[in-house]
Design an enzyme around this catalytic site. Structure first.
Site, PDB file in Angstrom:
ATOM      1  N   ASP A   1     -32.153 -57.978  36.470  1.00 41.94           N
ATOM      2  CA  ASP A   1     -30.923 -56.976  36.008  1.00 41.94           C
ATOM      3  C   ASP A   1     -31.179 -55.773  36.645  1.00 41.94           C
ATOM      4  OD1 ASP A   1     -29.121 -56.083  34.270  1.00 41.94           O
ATOM      5  OD2 ASP A   1     -29.712 -57.529  32.762  1.00 41.94           O
TER       6      ASP A   1
ATOM      7  N   HIS B   1     -29.702 -55.187  39.731  1.00 47.41           N
ATOM      8  CA  HIS B   1     -28.345 -54.594  39.572  1.00 47.41           C
ATOM      9  C   HIS B   1     -28.269 -53.096  39.801  1.00 47.41           C
ATOM     10  CE1 HIS B   1     -27.088 -58.234  36.787  1.00 47.41           C
ATOM     11  NE2 HIS B   1     -27.265 -58.565  37.799  1.00 47.41           N
TER      12      HIS B   1
END
Ligand SMILES: *[C@@H]1O[C@H](CO)[C@@H](O)[C@H](O)[C@H]1NC(C)=O
Ligand SMILES: *[C@@H]1O[C@H](CO)[C@@H](O)[C@H](O)[C@H]1NC(C)=O
Ligand SMILES: *[C@@H]1O[C@H](CO)[C@@H](O)[C@H](O)[C@H]1NC(C)=O
Ligand SMILES: *[C@@H]1O[C@H](CO)[C@@H](O)[C@H](O)[C@H]1NC(C)=O
Ligand SMILES: *[C@@H]1O[C@H](CO)[C@@H](O)[C@H](O)[C@H]1NC(C)=O
Ligand SMILES: *[C@@H]1O[C@H](CO)[C@@H](O)[C@H](O)[C@H]1NC(C)=O
Length: 410
Positions: A233, A256
């Site tokens: 993430d 991310h």
């Protein structure tokens, strides 16, 4: 008579040496070796019950004669969820030379939000073993838990533990820690002030769910210097109340990217202000530097943000402001907009490659357009086929200077 001072000095030197060693030993920290205080260590077999939970933190925390130091010697330790709670009487060092392993039995992690927590401590040093020893490892054993993360399908998904949670930690340092396969976020900061995070490494597979690297909320004066973050993430996420955050020399990817937000969800959203990200590289990440706010949202402010000297390699959205963030909205548009004001954002010297054609995307809110956005020396190339990279901007006020590739936004 000359022999008397000579004799005096000869006698004095050993006394001085001896007394300074004595004084040094006396002023050093009091060491609490966890193995002497309840933790069992049996490094011989993999299924050994090396437990740290039984360690009584109140002893070093309440040590009233100066600094104390908790030492976790080399070895493997099984550790169920534990929170070390202050306030402590003096400065405290927690030194991990071994490697800690989280629980794999669902009853020990489902709906438990923390694996290793520290709370309400002023003057904490949390450190890994000395360089090259492989110590300071926090292995969350995430593969045992990721399948229970159903949060992308249902809102009633179970909570999974953060590997390392620091709440209300002030004047403190975290260094040389290695976090592996966290079940959820690797390191979560809440209500911390004057915290330095130096030379850490966070690792989890690209597809692992919700494994943010460092998540920061309601914290002031946090400095991150030197980190390698490969995760599923966000590399670093800064949510409401993050102020004066300085991020330097971080390597991100996969993951991310670095994100401010999502902002505007809580009705009492505190401002995000004074964020600087410098000398940071993104490799193969979904985003580079991103600011995202919910739409619709409550009113809030994100201001004084600098992203500078950044290299992007094969990054999907290198420069991204998304004020229409609503992953569960589908295609419904009820006309409401984000009310988070974005002000004073500088992008300086950002270079490299984009894996999507739109390398610069600034999508601000039509009700509170972004103000004073500066693009200085941008050079981003599209590494796919179908023409050069493009920029797409709406509701943005600001200036562009120096090189502008792609151009056309400001
Ligand atoms: C930890 O040590 C303190 C001080 O000796 C004692 O009062 C307390 O009961 C201990 N706690 C546990 C859980 O053993
Ligand atoms: C949810 O995430 C898992 C991986 O964590 C993925 O396999 C699955 O396709 C996702 N489901 C939806 C509906 O996005
Ligand atoms: C932290 O350090 C600052 C500066 O030395 C000091 O003023 C403050 O009292 C310390 N403790 C807390 C809880 O901020
Ligand atoms: C935010 O942090 C401050 C300390 O810095 C604390 O006093 C306050 O209670 C925190 N806010 C919330 C909502 O917990
Ligand atoms: C970023 O990449 C450059 C060029 O490869 C390298 O010199 C620099 O050390 C990298 N920085 C980090 C934080 O990894
Ligand atoms: C934006 O920057 C200007 C000048 O640098 C400053 O006067 C202003 O207060 C800043 N705005 C916000 C909302 O911080």
């Amino acid at each position: 008579m000359a022999s008397i001072p000579t004799f005096g000095i000869a006698l004095l030197i050993p006394i001085l040496l001896w007394s300074s060693v004595f004084a040094y030993q006396n002023s050093g920290p009091k060491i609490f070796n966890v193995r002497d205080y309840g933790a069992r260590a049996n490094g011989h077999s993999d299924d050994s019950k090396n437990e740290l939970n039984v360690f009584n933190f109140s002893l070093p925390c309440q040590w009233g004669f100066g600094e104390s130091k908790v030492l976790v010697p080399r070895g493997r330790y099984m550790l169920n969820s534990v929170t070390f709670m202050g306030p402590c009487l003096g400065r405290i060092t927690f030194r991990i030379e071994g490697s800690l392993r989280g629980p794999t039995s669902p009853s020990q992690f489902l709906n438990i939000d923390t694996w290793i927590g520290f709370q309400f401590i002023d003057g904490l040093t949390l450190e890994g073993g000395s360089h090259g020893t492989g110590g300071g490892v926090l292995d969350g054993q995430g593969p045992s838990a990721w399948k229970y993360n159903t949060c992308n399908r249902t809102s009633s998904c179970p909570v999974l533990p953060v590997n390392l949670r620091l709440d209300f930690i002030t004047n403190s340092t975290v260094q040389n820690i290695i976090s592996i396969d966290s079940k959820n976020t690797h390191i979560h900061l809440f209500a911390c002030q004057r915290l330095h995070i130096n030379h850490i490494r966070l690792t989890a597979p690209e597809g692992s769910p919700n494994t943010d690297g460092i998540k920061i909320g309601n914290s002031t004066d946090v400095k991150i210097l030197g980190a390698k973050i490969e995760t599923g993430d966000d590399c670093i996420a800064m949510v409401f109340g993050s102020k004066d955050i300085d991020i330097n020399q971080v390597q991100c990817g996969p993951g991310h990217g670095i994100s401010i937000g999502s902002l505007g969800r809580q009705s009492t959203d505190q401002h995000v202000q004074g964020i600087t990200v410098s000398n940071t590289n993104f490799t193969g990440t979904q985003n580079g530097v991103r600011i995202k706010t919910w739409s619709p949202s409550s009113p809030s402010l994100a201001s004084d943000i600098v992203f500078q000297y950044i290299r992007m390699e094969n990054v999907n959205n290198p420069i991204f402001i998304d004020q229409q963030y609503c992953p569960y909205c589908g295609f419904q548009d009820d006309g409401s907009r984000s009310q988070v004001q974005i002000n004073n954002v500088t992008y300086r010297n950002i270079q490299g490659t984009s894996s999507s054609k739109v390398a610069v995307s600034l999508q601000c809110s039509e009700v509170v357009p972004c103000r004073n956005v500066k693009l200085e020396d941008i050079n981003l190339r599209y590494n796919g086929v179908g023409g050069p990279a493009t920029a797409s901007c709406s509701h943005v006020h600001g200036t562009a200077s120096g090189e502008q590739l792609p151009s056309g936004c400001l």
